[in-house]
Design a protein around this motif. Structure first.
Motif, PDB file in Angstrom:
ATOM      1  N   TYR A  94     -31.722 -70.681  18.220  1.00  0.00           N
ATOM      2  CA  TYR A  94     -33.012 -71.257  18.597  1.00  0.00           C
ATOM      3  C   TYR A  94     -32.783 -72.735  18.899  1.00  0.00           C
ATOM      4  O   TYR A  94     -32.253 -73.484  18.076  1.00  0.00           O
ATOM      5  N   LEU A  95     -33.185 -73.193  20.100  1.00  0.00           N
ATOM      6  CA  LEU A  95     -32.735 -74.499  20.596  1.00  0.00           C
ATOM      7  C   LEU A  95     -33.808 -75.587  20.569  1.00  0.00           C
ATOM      8  O   LEU A  95     -33.569 -76.694  21.043  1.00  0.00           O
ATOM      9  N   HIS A  96     -34.974 -75.310  19.999  1.00  0.00           N
ATOM     10  CA  HIS A  96     -36.017 -76.330  19.982  1.00  0.00           C
ATOM     11  C   HIS A  96     -35.592 -77.544  19.155  1.00  0.00           C
ATOM     12  O   HIS A  96     -35.190 -77.420  17.993  1.00  0.00           O
ATOM     13  N   ILE A 110     -29.830 -79.980  25.861  1.00  0.00           N
ATOM     14  CA  ILE A 110     -30.874 -80.333  24.899  1.00  0.00           C
ATOM     15  C   ILE A 110     -32.080 -79.446  25.145  1.00  0.00           C
ATOM     16  O   ILE A 110     -32.517 -79.279  26.285  1.00  0.00           O
ATOM     17  N   GLY A 111     -32.616 -78.872  24.079  1.00  0.00           N
ATOM     18  CA  GLY A 111     -33.785 -78.015  24.216  1.00  0.00           C
ATOM     19  C   GLY A 111     -34.997 -78.539  23.474  1.00  0.00           C
ATOM     20  O   GLY A 111     -34.868 -79.152  22.408  1.00  0.00           O
ATOM     21  N   GLU A 151     -51.700 -85.016  20.642  1.00  0.00           N
ATOM     22  CA  GLU A 151     -50.862 -85.430  19.514  1.00  0.00           C
ATOM     23  C   GLU A 151     -49.591 -84.599  19.449  1.00  0.00           C
ATOM     24  O   GLU A 151     -48.508 -85.127  19.160  1.00  0.00           O
ATOM     25  N   ARG A 152     -49.711 -83.314  19.739  1.00  0.00           N
ATOM     26  CA  ARG A 152     -48.511 -82.474  19.744  1.00  0.00           C
ATOM     27  C   ARG A 152     -47.562 -82.895  20.861  1.00  0.00           C
ATOM     28  O   ARG A 152     -46.343 -82.920  20.674  1.00  0.00           O
ATOM     29  N   LEU A 157     -42.551 -85.873  22.764  1.00  0.00           N
ATOM     30  CA  LEU A 157     -41.939 -87.040  23.405  1.00  0.00           C
ATOM     31  C   LEU A 157     -41.057 -87.823  22.427  1.00  0.00           C
ATOM     32  O   LEU A 157     -39.976 -88.296  22.794  1.00  0.00           O
ATOM     33  N   GLN A 158     -41.514 -87.950  21.206  1.00  0.00           N
ATOM     34  CA  GLN A 158     -40.703 -88.646  20.192  1.00  0.00           C
ATOM     35  C   GLN A 158     -39.415 -87.881  19.910  1.00  0.00           C
ATOM     36  O   GLN A 158     -38.337 -88.484  19.785  1.00  0.00           O
ATOM     37  N   GLN A 159     -39.509 -86.576  19.816  1.00  0.00           N
ATOM     38  CA  GLN A 159     -38.321 -85.756  19.577  1.00  0.00           C
ATOM     39  C   GLN A 159     -37.335 -85.878  20.736  1.00  0.00           C
ATOM     40  O   GLN A 159     -36.134 -86.074  20.521  1.00  0.00           O
ATOM     41  N   VAL A 160     -37.847 -85.762  21.946  1.00  0.00           N
ATOM     42  CA  VAL A 160     -36.979 -85.799  23.122  1.00  0.00           C
ATOM     43  C   VAL A 160     -36.342 -87.169  23.276  1.00  0.00           C
ATOM     44  O   VAL A 160     -35.146 -87.283  23.574  1.00  0.00           O
TER      45      VAL A 160
END
Length: 286
Positions: A94-96, A110-111, A151-152, A157-160
Motif C-alpha cells: 500500500y503506497l499512500h 511516491i504515492g 482540511e483533508r 499537501l503537507q504529506q506530499v
C-alpha cells in the motif's frame, strides 16, 4: 532499465468481471511485457477489504517477477476503510504517503491517495454549500472523515511536500502517483447538455469533487518531478505537459447497461489499451 505499468479505475465489481479469470489474465499480461512494477492507483472495488485481497492475490501470482503496489480511490474508501486505516495501513504494498526507490536508477516512486478541495468548481468559495450537496448526493460521503474536504486536502499537501523535499535532498527523480486530478486543465470539456440552471449546479458540484490545482502547483514547484499519474476522471484524457512535469491518465472506466466508457470490447482488452507503461532508467526514459 525498469519497466513500470500503471492502471486506475478498474472497478472490478461495477464492471462485473470474473475475478479469477481477470487475475489470471492480468498476471499473464504483466509477465508477457516483463513489467518490473505494477501500480493500481485507486478505485479497484467499492470495498477496501476486497481491494487489499485482490492485490495480495495478484502479487502472489507475480511473485519473483513483478512487484505490485496500490492506492485507494474514493470508491475503495466506501466500505471497510476507516480514516486511520487509510492513512497507515500496515501493508508493504500500500503506497499512500510512502515511496519506493527503483533499483539501479535515480527514480523514486511516491504515492498519495490525494483528495479534493472544491477548487475546480465555481462554488469553491461556498464550501458549506458544496459539503451539504455532497452529504446527500456524492458516493464517498459515506467514507469516514474526521475533517472537512479542504482540511483533508491540506493534509495531503503537507504529506506530499514532505516526501518531495526528502526526494530532492536524496537526489531522486520522481514519478508521483495519486488518484484525484491534480490540475483543472486535465478535466473533460463542459458537455453541451449542461445548459440549464439545474444541470449547471450538478455539473459544478461534481467538478468540486475531482481534485485540486494546489497539488499540481506543488508538484510543478519541484524540478525533480517528471511524471504524475492520476485516475478518477474516467474516459480518455491525453497526456499534458506543464514545464518539466508530464501528467498521465490511465483509467479503465465503467461499462454497464447505462454507461459505456470503454473503447474496447472486453475488460481485459480495455485494461491493456489503457495500461500506462514507462521504461525508466538512470539517464533516459521513454
Amino acid at each position: 532499465m525498469t519497466k513500470v505499468a500503471i492502471s486506475s479505475d478498474n472497478h472490478l465489481d461495477v464492471n462485473r468481471v470474473d475475478l479469477e479469470a481477470t487475475l489470471t489474465a492480468q498476471a499473464q499480461y504483466l509477465r508477457s511485457i516483463a513489467a518490473d512494477y505494477y501500480f493500481h492507483i485507486g478505485d479497484l472495488f467499492n470495498d477496501f477489504a476486497q481491494t487489499q485481497d485482490y492485490m495480495q492475490q495478484l502479487q502472489q501470482r507475480l511473485a519473483g517477477q513483478t512487484r505490485v503496489y496500490y492506492l485507494a480511490g474514493n470508491h475503495d474508501m466506501m466500505n471497510h476503510a476507516s480514516f486511520d486505516q487509510l492513512e497507515s495501513l500496515p501493508d508493504a504494498h500500500y503506497l499512500h504517503n510512502r515511496f519506493i526507490d527503483l533499483p539501479g536508477s535515480q527514480w523514486r516512486v511516491i504515492g498519495n491517495n490525494g483528495w479534493y478541495d472544491y477548487g475546480f468548481s465555481q462554488y469553491a468559495d461556498q464550501p458549506e454549500r458544496v459539503a451539504s450537496w455532497k452529504r446527500v448526493y456524492w458516493l464517498d460521503s459515506t467514507a469516514e472523515q474526521p475533517m472537512s474536504d479542504p482540511e483533508r486536502m491540506q493534509r495531503v499537501l503537507q504529506q506530499v511536500r514532505g516526501r518531495l523535499l526528502q526526494a530532492q535532498a536524496d537526489g531522486r527523480r520522481v514519478l508521483f502517483l495519486t488518484h484525484f486530478a491534480p490540475r483543472h486543465e486535465l478535466l473533460a470539456p463542459r458537455p453541451a447538455r449542461v445548459n440549464t440552471p439545474r444541470h449547471e449546479k450538478v455539473f459544478e458540484m461534481i467538478q468540486a469533487m475531482l481534485g485540486s490545482d494546489r497539488l499540481g502547483e506543488l508538484l510543478e514547484s519541484f524540478p525533480n518531478v517528471s511524471y504524475v499519474a492520476y485516475g478518477h476522471l474516467h474516459n480518455r484524457h491525453p497526456a499534458l505537459s506543464r514545464g518539466h512535469v508530464t501528467y498521465l491518465h490511465q483509467a479503465v472506466g465503467v461499462r454497464n447497461r447505462r454507461v459505456n466508457e470503454w473503447q474496447r470490447a472486453t475488460f481485459i482488452e480495455q485494461w491493456q489499451a489503457t495500461l500506462r507503461v514507462l521504461n525508466l532508467s538512470s539517464k533516459n526514459d521513454h
